[in-house]
Scaffold this motif. Structure first.
Motif, short mmCIF file in Angstrom:
data_model
loop_
_atom_site.label_atom_id
_atom_site.label_comp_id
_atom_site.label_asym_id
_atom_site.label_seq_id
_atom_site.Cartn_x
_atom_site.Cartn_y
_atom_site.Cartn_z
N LEU A 1 41.26 38.98 39.87
CA LEU A 1 39.77 39.06 39.73
C LEU A 1 39.21 39.54 38.39
N MET A 2 39.90 40.65 38.08
CA MET A 2 39.63 41.23 36.73
C MET A 2 40.03 40.48 35.59
N THR A 3 41.37 40.08 35.49
CA THR A 3 41.53 39.22 34.64
C THR A 3 40.77 37.88 34.40
N MET A 4 40.60 37.41 35.13
CA MET A 4 39.57 35.97 35.12
C MET A 4 38.18 36.56 34.59
N HIS A 5 37.45 37.56 35.12
CA HIS A 5 36.31 37.81 34.70
C HIS A 5 36.35 38.36 33.11
N LYS A 6 37.19 39.04 32.68
CA LYS A 6 37.40 39.57 31.27
C LYS A 6 37.80 38.28 30.44
N THR A 7 38.64 37.53 30.81
CA THR A 7 39.04 36.28 29.97
C THR A 7 37.98 35.12 29.93
N LEU A 8 37.63 34.71 31.14
CA LEU A 8 36.69 33.67 30.96
C LEU A 8 35.11 34.26 30.84
N ASN A 9 34.76 35.16 31.13
CA ASN A 9 33.40 35.68 30.92
C ASN A 9 33.09 36.81 30.04
N SER A 10 34.27 37.39 29.26
CA SER A 10 34.31 38.34 28.14
C SER A 10 33.53 39.76 28.52
N LYS A 11 33.70 39.96 29.90
CA LYS A 11 33.17 41.05 30.25
C LYS A 11 33.75 41.55 31.59
N GLY A 12 33.76 42.72 32.13
CA GLY A 12 34.56 43.23 33.34
C GLY A 12 33.53 42.62 34.59
N ILE A 13 33.93 43.28 35.57
CA ILE A 13 33.23 42.91 36.96
C ILE A 13 32.87 44.60 37.52
N THR A 14 31.79 44.51 38.21
CA THR A 14 31.29 45.58 38.69
C THR A 14 31.91 46.04 40.11
N SER A 15 31.92 47.57 40.55
CA SER A 15 32.34 47.76 41.77
C SER A 15 31.91 46.98 43.08
N SER A 16 30.78 46.72 42.95
CA SER A 16 29.81 46.08 44.06
C SER A 16 30.27 44.67 44.10
N ALA A 17 30.59 43.99 42.63
CA ALA A 17 31.11 42.63 42.96
C ALA A 17 32.61 42.61 43.41
N ILE A 18 33.37 43.40 43.13
CA ILE A 18 34.71 43.59 43.67
C ILE A 18 34.71 43.30 45.24
N GLY A 19 33.90 44.39 45.70
CA GLY A 19 33.76 44.75 47.08
C GLY A 19 33.15 43.35 47.75
N GLU A 20 32.15 42.88 47.27
CA GLU A 20 31.69 41.61 47.91
C GLU A 20 32.88 40.32 47.72
N THR A 21 33.48 40.50 47.04
CA THR A 21 34.46 39.23 46.68
C THR A 21 35.51 39.52 47.57
N LEU A 22 36.01 40.76 47.67
CA LEU A 22 37.45 40.88 48.16
C LEU A 22 37.25 41.56 49.79
N TRP A 23 36.24 42.36 49.92
CA TRP A 23 36.08 42.87 51.17
C TRP A 23 34.68 42.72 51.78
N ALA A 24 34.09 41.48 51.68
CA ALA A 24 32.90 41.37 52.16
C ALA A 24 32.52 41.60 53.64
N ASP A 25 33.75 41.55 54.43
CA ASP A 25 33.51 41.76 55.99
C ASP A 25 33.48 43.46 56.12
N LYS A 26 33.60 44.20 55.17
CA LYS A 26 33.99 45.63 55.38
C LYS A 26 32.60 46.35 54.94
N SER A 27 32.48 47.47 55.64
CA SER A 27 31.30 48.26 55.37
C SER A 27 31.55 48.98 53.78
N GLU A 28 30.48 49.32 53.33
CA GLU A 28 30.43 49.90 51.66
C GLU A 28 31.59 51.00 51.59
N ALA A 29 31.72 51.79 52.46
CA ALA A 29 32.54 53.31 52.34
C ALA A 29 34.04 52.47 52.54
N SER A 30 34.34 51.53 53.45
CA SER A 30 35.62 51.00 53.66
C SER A 30 35.98 50.20 52.32
#
Length: 836
Positions: free
Chosen positions: A626-655
């Motif tokens: 996820l980090m590599t694709m964003h950096k390589t294809l979008n020329s930028k990183g990925i936010t913490s919230s975007a990581i959570g929404e992508t990988l742990w959308a079914d969990k609470s914000e704290a989890s």
């Protein structure tokens, strides 16, 4: 692997070694299936008789075959004057089948019973021995677990003659012999002189014993080796409509369920066929091989509609009562079995509606639904045309070999031939990848639907379809269960492969100790089914029949020379760099330093070249990608919230925050082994910073594409490097997530557009090898790319490879028709006349 490089000497050496290792020697005796003058004999004392003072010991291996009137002489032992004799005579029919030792043609002095197991389990070796000791006045006959002792009587040691089988010499009066085979004849006189005839195939009429060169005469010889190396046709049947076909191992018959429900059975032991008309119910018809025998019960099934219909011989009826509508199958050429744990009909993989599958599913007889079985361990990439067989020693385990598909399952993203072996354990529901072949064959192939597992010898057998052209052949192979080794065996079987209308399978005929090969094709007058047999285990074809022994020194020299020749050929190919192959397939490369491979099968190695792939758990790997694709294809990183929404959308914000922290820590620990590489958090976003010393195929391929997009210029060296990466396949094909699909689609689009532009430029400079390589890679990412088709066919035609150009065109047309439901409009002649 032997199916590669076209190295004849390497194949020749392997055949020589395999012939000795398989122990398929032996002389096969023609019996009453031929006229008397054509029956087989072996005159052991052709040159000189045996002389002994006190004792003679004779030992040999015997194997009985199917045949008519199984009666006759196994051997005759007579003194030169013809006064004294011992004959071993077989009577294998009627009550109390036995071998009889007859003295002086007057009485049977010893009898060896031949029980039903020996009679019905034919083509298996048994050791027989006869010991004559006149000093102790005893004769001992041993065999089949029995030992019979009797008196020598008035026998006087002298010069004796020995004949196996028959002879037209009236002095012998031996013209009947049972259908048998003999090997490994050993004779010892007076516990001193020893003679040994292994009876390996020869073109000579003379065979010499390996101890002293004593000559024996062959009379009308046939060789066991040929039964192990040549497929024999048994039956051919033609059907107006394709029936369901399977092998019933318990009843040893081929079962065909024809349109209308008629059950037809073919019994290879007798060559006879019978028919059964069920009185009630319906079978389920969807595809030619969706039929399976479960003991004495037949089960037909549909994967489109949750349905299984069982045929019970006791009631002569099918259990299913409805009529199902038609429709194209969703799982062409899948594998099937009776689940050893649940006893349910179970299927693996398959292809349909432009999708390759890796689903393992069972039919639940209670809920009347197909239910997916979830397995832990390694992932089998989506595929069809695989080979599957169950273990003979571990009933809960099966083995899946090879197939055709790709790592995403989407047909539009190209196809890949798999040369790998998996062990599937239905007891603990785990999958283990045992090996894959690092060198791909010169001609791509797929295995037969069923393969034969031989755990005791750590191997499996399969038929493989060579996909060079439609009218092709089936080749027999032996593969190792523990290491990536494949060996070619036996002669070829003609086969007309047209994807879904063709079918090939391999079965075990236990009582005859044979394997059966089934082919199913669509012919001009209907659907043609053929059945062939070969003695088990199949072996390689003999190259030189005139030598009975191979000098070990010669084998060593051949091995050394063949290895050198393989190396020289490989070096020459590397220098030529022609790149002309039908389908580019990802191949692993040696690792001399830190590297991360994203294209194709994910792999990681540290700075010492040690494989550290296992450190990337599924979640850590997704986070890294996820980090590599964003950096390589979008020329930028990925936010913490975007990581959570992508990988742990079914969990609470704290989890989600906790999961992110734990897995980033794991990723940083792994990066400690990759030099100065790191996980960075900057400007409220996460990114991967790989040290320049770490080779990453995806990043390097993307850099080449980006630079080309900027200045529209690229040299041949960069193209070759780019193609070497792209041949591996799509990024992380095992990740089946929506977010990954978006990146794969973007990457595929960039690749196709860039390669089309590069192709146009190279066409202008007429660089044929590079053009072919570009076309092959384009078809890997866009199977129906017409620019690649045109360029490849024109270049192949211009360089004199017309047949290969036509095969490329025909393959494209078949794929086009399946994808769009209509014929490709441009003819081959029109295509190759186009200007590039």
């Amino acid at each position: 692997m032997l199916i590669k490089h076209g190295c004849t000497l390497f194949l020749f050496l392997s055949i020589l070694v395999s012939l000795r290792a398989n122990n398929t020697n032996g002389l096969m005796f023609r019996s009453k299936e031929v006229s008397r003058e054509n029956r087989t004999g072996l005159d052991i004392t052709h040159s000189t008789p045996f002389r002994f003072k006190h004792s003679l010991a004779l030992q040999f291996d015997i194997s009985f075959r199917e045949g008519i009137n199984r009666f006759g002489y196994i051997f005759r032992l007579k003194d030169e004057a013809g006064h004294q004799s011992f004959d071993l005579v077989a009577r294998l029919e009627g009550e109390k089948p036995s071998l009889y030792l007859v003295a002086d043609k007057k009485e049977a002095i010893a009898q060896l019973p031949v029980d039903s197991t020996v009679l019905h389990q034919i083509n298996r070796w048994h050791t027989i021995s006869l010991e004559i000791d006149s000093k102790s006045d005893i004769i001992i006959l041993k065999g089949f677990g029995y030992e019979k002792k009797t008196s020598c009587g008035a026998y006087k040691p002298s010069s004796v003659r020995l004949l196996f089988g028959t002879s037209d010499d009236t002095w012998w009066l031996a013209d009947e012999t049972p259908p048998m085979s003999i090997r490994n004849i050993r004779i010892t006189t007076d516990n001193d002189d020893t003679y040994f005839w292994p009876l390996e195939k020869t073109d000579s009429k003379i065979v010499k014993d390996s101890e002293s060169g004593k000559k024996a005469l062959l009379i009308n010889p046939e060789w066991v080796e040929d039964e192990h190396s040549s497929w024999k046709p048994l039956v051919e049947m033609t059907f107006e409509n394709p029936p369901l076909v399977t092998w019933n191992e318990k009843e040893e018959c081929l079962v065909m369920v024809k349109s209308g429900g008629l059950i037809q059975r073919y019994f290879p032991e007798t060559g006879k066929t019978d028919s059964i008309t069920p009185t009630d119910g319906r079978y389920v018809q969807e595809e030619i091989h969706q039929l399976i025998a479960d003991g004495s019960t037949l089960k037909s099934y549909s994967l489109n509609y949750p349905a299984v219909s069982q045929y019970h011989s006791q009631t002569n009826s099918w259990s299913y009562k409805k009529e199902l509508p038609g429709g194209l199958p969703r799982y062409w050429h899948h594998n099937k079995l009776i689940n050893p744990i649940t006893q349910q009909v179970t299927t693996i993989g398959g292809y349909g509606f432009y999708t390759y599958h890796n689903t393992i599913q069972s039919y639940n007889d209670s809920t009347h639904r197909w239910e997916q079985i979830i397995f832990a361990g390694d992932t089998i990439y989506p595929r069809y045309l695989s080979g599957f067989g169950m273990s003979q020693t571990s009933p809960s385990k099966g083995y899946l070999f090879g197939g055709l598909g790709n790592r995403s399952g989407k047909q539009v993203l190209g196809k890949e031939y798999f040369y790998d072996l998996y062990q599937i354990d239905f007891s603990d529901k785990t999958i283990k990848k045992l090996w894959y072949l690092s060198d791909t064959p010169a001609i791509n192939y797929t295995p037969s639907n069923s393969i034969i597992i031989d755990d005791n010898n750590d191997c499996f057998y399969s038929l493989i379809t060579l996909h060079e052209k439609q009218k092709t052949v089936l080749q027999t192979i032996r593969g190792s269960l523990s290491k990536p080794e494949i060996q070619i065996l036996a002669n070829e079987i003609p086969f007309d492969f047209v994807d879904v209308t063709s079918f090939a399978s391999l079965y075990r005929w236990n009582s005859a100790n044979k394997l059966l090969a089934l082919t199913f094709e669509k012919g001009e007058k209907g659907y043609v089914m053929r059945l062939y047999s070969i003695l088990n285990p199949p072996s390689a074809k003999s190259i030189n029949h005139s030598v009975s022994k191979i000098n070990p020194a010669v084998i060593v020299l051949l091995a050394a020379f063949s290895s050198l020749l393989v190396a020289l050929l490989a070096l020459k190919r590397k220098k030529q760099n022609t790149g002309i192959t039908q389908e580019p397939v990802s191949t692993p490369e040696p690792h001399n330093g830190a590297s991360i491979r994203i294209l194709g099968e994910f792999e990681a190695h540290n700075s010492k070249g040690t494989d550290i792939t296992h450190l990337f758990s599924p979640t850590v790997k997704e986070l890294f990608l996820l980090m590599t694709m964003h950096k390589t294809l979008n020329s930028k990183g990925i936010t913490s919230s975007a990581i959570g929404e992508t990988l742990w959308a079914d969990k609470s914000e704290a989890s989600a925050r906790n999961n992110r922290g734990v897995n980033i820590k794991k990723l940083r620990d792994i990066f400690d082994e990759l030099g100065a590489s790191s996980v960075k958090f900057d400007n409220n976003s996460w990114s991967i910073d790989l040290d320049p010393s770490v080779e990453c195929d995806f990043i390097e391929a993307t850099d080449i594409l980006t630079n080309y997009k900027k200045d529209r210029h690229i040299d041949n060296e960069s193209i070759t490097r780019l193609l070497s990466y792209l041949h591996r396949g799509l990024p992380a094909p095992d990740i089946k997530a929506e977010w990954m699909d978006d990146f794969k689609d973007r990457f595929t689009a960039e690749v196709v557009l860039s390669l089309e532009d590069m192709l146009e430029e190279r066409v202008k400079t007429n660089e044929s090898p590079l053009i072919i390589d570009l076309c092959n890679t384009l078809h890997l990412f866009d199977r129906l790319n017409e620019k690649a088709l045109t360029a490849k066919c024109v270049v192949l035609t211009n360089t004199g490879r017309n047949s290969l150009a036509l095969e490329t065109y025909e393959s494209f047309c078949r794929q086009y028709s399946k994808s769009y439901g209509e014929d490709y409009k441009t003819t081959f002649k029109q295509l190759i006349k186009q200007k590039l």
